[in-house]
Scaffold this motif. Structure first.
Motif, PDB file in Angstrom:
ATOM      1  N   ALA A   1       0.833  -1.204   0.000  1.00 55.98           N
ATOM      2  CA  ALA A   1       0.000   0.000   0.000  1.00 55.98           C
ATOM      3  C   ALA A   1       0.870   1.258   0.000  1.00 55.98           C
ATOM      4  N   VAL A   2       1.941   1.236   0.801  1.00 59.89           N
ATOM      5  CA  VAL A   2       2.863   2.383   0.846  1.00 59.89           C
ATOM      6  C   VAL A   2       3.570   2.557  -0.496  1.00 59.89           C
ATOM      7  N   ASN A   3       4.053   1.445  -1.076  1.00 62.17           N
ATOM      8  CA  ASN A   3       4.760   1.527  -2.356  1.00 62.17           C
ATOM      9  C   ASN A   3       3.851   2.000  -3.481  1.00 62.17           C
ATOM     10  N   ILE A   4       2.602   1.520  -3.489  1.00 60.65           N
ATOM     11  CA  ILE A   4       1.641   1.964  -4.502  1.00 60.65           C
ATOM     12  C   ILE A   4       1.422   3.462  -4.384  1.00 60.65           C
ATOM     13  N   THR A   5       1.291   3.926  -3.157  1.00 59.07           N
ATOM     14  CA  THR A   5       1.060   5.357  -2.934  1.00 59.07           C
ATOM     15  C   THR A   5       2.226   6.190  -3.448  1.00 59.07           C
ATOM     16  N   ILE A   6       3.439   5.819  -3.052  1.00 59.12           N
ATOM     17  CA  ILE A   6       4.625   6.596  -3.438  1.00 59.12           C
ATOM     18  C   ILE A   6       4.836   6.557  -4.951  1.00 59.12           C
ATOM     19  N   ASN A   7       4.670   5.376  -5.547  1.00 55.23           N
ATOM     20  CA  ASN A   7       4.918   5.231  -6.979  1.00 55.23           C
ATOM     21  C   ASN A   7       3.851   5.907  -7.841  1.00 55.23           C
ATOM     22  N   SER A   8       2.669   6.143  -7.278  1.00 52.21           N
ATOM     23  CA  SER A   8       1.595   6.765  -8.058  1.00 52.21           C
ATOM     24  C   SER A   8       1.535   8.271  -7.893  1.00 52.21           C
ATOM     25  N   ILE A   9       2.361   8.831  -6.995  1.00 53.39           N
ATOM     26  CA  ILE A   9       2.396  10.284  -6.821  1.00 53.39           C
ATOM     27  C   ILE A   9       2.922  10.930  -8.102  1.00 53.39           C
ATOM     28  N   GLY A  10       2.170  11.887  -8.605  1.00 48.24           N
ATOM     29  CA  GLY A  10       2.587  12.576  -9.819  1.00 48.24           C
ATOM     30  C   GLY A  10       2.200  11.872 -11.100  1.00 48.24           C
ATOM     31  N   THR A  11       1.420  10.786 -10.997  1.00 49.91           N
ATOM     32  CA  THR A  11       0.953  10.075 -12.192  1.00 49.91           C
ATOM     33  C   THR A  11      -0.519  10.385 -12.423  1.00 49.91           C
TER      34      THR A  11
ATOM     35  N   GLY B   1      11.476  13.776   3.245  1.00 50.91           N
ATOM     36  CA  GLY B   1      11.579  13.919   1.797  1.00 50.91           C
ATOM     37  C   GLY B   1      12.347  12.796   1.130  1.00 50.91           C
ATOM     38  N   GLU B   2      12.853  11.839   1.917  1.00 52.86           N
ATOM     39  CA  GLU B   2      13.662  10.748   1.362  1.00 52.86           C
ATOM     40  C   GLU B   2      12.821   9.482   1.247  1.00 52.86           C
ATOM     41  N   SER B   3      12.898   8.810   0.106  1.00 59.58           N
ATOM     42  CA  SER B   3      12.170   7.561  -0.077  1.00 59.58           C
ATOM     43  C   SER B   3      13.052   6.441  -0.606  1.00 59.58           C
ATOM     44  N   GLN B   4      14.309   6.782  -0.996  1.00 56.73           N
ATOM     45  CA  GLN B   4      15.172   5.787  -1.630  1.00 56.73           C
ATOM     46  C   GLN B   4      15.499   4.624  -0.689  1.00 56.73           C
ATOM     47  N   MET B   5      15.618   4.894   0.623  1.00 63.49           N
ATOM     48  CA  MET B   5      16.005   3.875   1.587  1.00 63.49           C
ATOM     49  C   MET B   5      14.806   3.143   2.194  1.00 63.49           C
ATOM     50  N   LEU B   6      13.613   3.487   1.737  1.00 62.01           N
ATOM     51  CA  LEU B   6      12.417   2.905   2.342  1.00 62.01           C
ATOM     52  C   LEU B   6      12.325   1.408   2.085  1.00 62.01           C
ATOM     53  N   ASP B   7      12.638   0.978   0.873  1.00 64.58           N
ATOM     54  CA  ASP B   7      12.579  -0.450   0.550  1.00 64.58           C
ATOM     55  C   ASP B   7      13.524  -1.254   1.443  1.00 64.58           C
ATOM     56  N   LYS B   8      14.716  -0.715   1.675  1.00 66.46           N
ATOM     57  CA  LYS B   8      15.678  -1.397   2.535  1.00 66.46           C
ATOM     58  C   LYS B   8      15.153  -1.489   3.960  1.00 66.46           C
ATOM     59  N   ALA B   9      14.555  -0.404   4.458  1.00 60.01           N
ATOM     60  CA  ALA B   9      14.025  -0.400   5.822  1.00 60.01           C
ATOM     61  C   ALA B   9      12.890  -1.411   5.972  1.00 60.01           C
ATOM     62  N   PHE B  10      12.005  -1.485   4.977  1.00 57.22           N
ATOM     63  CA  PHE B  10      10.923  -2.471   5.001  1.00 57.22           C
ATOM     64  C   PHE B  10      11.494  -3.893   4.935  1.00 57.22           C
TER      65      PHE B  10
END
Length: 321
Positions: A220-230, A284-293
């Motif tokens: 759900a978090v990844n869908i949200t982040i990836n759909s921002i600006g689309t 404002g950082e999202s690059q490290m989110l996948d690693k944290a999850f």
């Protein structure tokens, strides 16, 4: 394990649980990883792995080695162990093990369809597919021009068929529609797997419910982040969220209206289990989110071994050499 469940567990599950715990003992240790960090060539890595359970899978590989070869052989070890367990399993464990492969099937379908859209060679794409997600008609995915054809020509006879009910449209396959298809399939798959585990009850239901809920929330978090600006609307985004998990339903309502990563962070920090994940990230950082999850997922999977259970400990480890 609860009540009389522990009294009868070993009749059907004792042997395979011993196998799983044996596989766990064969995982690389911290010392192994420290030694791998000191390796200067791939042949050095092969030499070190020769003393582990990966050794037999690499011993006949000639030099010079390639990284793809090491990953392929380590994955083959996992696949061989999985197939051995599936052959030995009785119901409901055999069905549980089959559920584990459905996620790989979805990823393989998306890989083939996306690659074909960008005119990649089908044979090259097949080599990149995960072995646990292969099925007989996968090579013919390349002929489909839209989701209706994808279902009718290829997927109707696969375990993924029931998950396609919300995907069948006549729209041409493009990058946006393929990504929507992936997330719709995963939503249906996770909800189905969750219901199956709930039906089993006992320790399996408790542990797998937590693991699957975490996966649903992460998606759900990844869908949200990836759909921002689309061009994906808030309603479209909301439809892709799974109907269970810690975030369901109120967290989903907040995520559906988020317009940047800081708003996502604000919504997620209201849930204590996810505060520690987002505390590792700068604003404002999202690059490290996948690693944290991923790190949080590993912790939860490790806890699955802390009691005698029917299925959760069988979840696949990743090959990260």
């Amino acid at each position: 394990m609860y009540g009389f469940e522990a009294m009868t567990f070993n009749i059907h599950g004792g042997y395979l649980e011993a196998i799983v715990r044996g596989h766990r003992a064969g995982l690389l240790t911290a010392t192994d990883y420290n030694n791998l960090c000191q390796c200067e060539t791939l042949d050095d890595i092969k030499m070190h792995l020769s003393a582990t359970e990966y050794g037999p899978y690499l011993q006949n590989e000639p030099s010079p080695l390639h990284t793809t070869t090491i990953v392929e052989k380590c994955t083959l070890k996992l696949v061989d162990e999985y197939k051995h367990m599936l052959c030995q399993a009785t119901e409901p464990l055999s069905t549980f093990l089959e559920y584990i492969t459905y996620g790989h099937m979805i990823d393989n379908v998306v890989l083939i369809v996306t690659g074909t859209l960008h005119e990649r060679d089908v044979q090259e794409l097949l080599e990149k597919c995960h072995p646990l997600g292969m099925f007989d008609s996968i090579a013919t995915l390349a002929v489909a021009q839209n989701m209706r054809e994808l279902y009718r020509l290829v997927l109707v006879d696969t375990p993924l068929a029931p998950y396609f009910s919300e995907c069948i449209t006549s729209e041409d396959l493009d990058d946006m529609n393929i990504e929507i298809m992936r997330n719709t399939l995963y939503k249906a798959y996770l909800e189905d797997f969750y219901k199956f585990c709930q039906k089993l009850g006992g320790a399996t239901a408790e542990i797998m419910s937590d693991l699957l809920a975490f996966e649903a929330d992460r998606r759900a978090v990844n869908i949200t982040i990836n759909s921002i600006g689309t061009e994906l609307t808030r309603d479209d985004r909301r439809k892709l969220y799974s109907n269970f998990g810690l975030l369901y339903p109120y967290g989903h309502e907040e995520l559906a209206v988020c317009e940047d990563i800081d708003q996502v962070r604000g919504a997620m920090e209201k849930y204590p289990p996810y505060q520690s994940i987002f505390s590792k990230l700068s604003y404002g950082e999202s690059q490290m989110l996948d690693k944290a999850f991923y790190e949080e997922e590993v912790k939860r999977l490790c806890l699955a071994f802390e009691q005698q259970i029917k299925g959760a400990g069988d979840k696949e480890p990743d090959v990260d050499l």
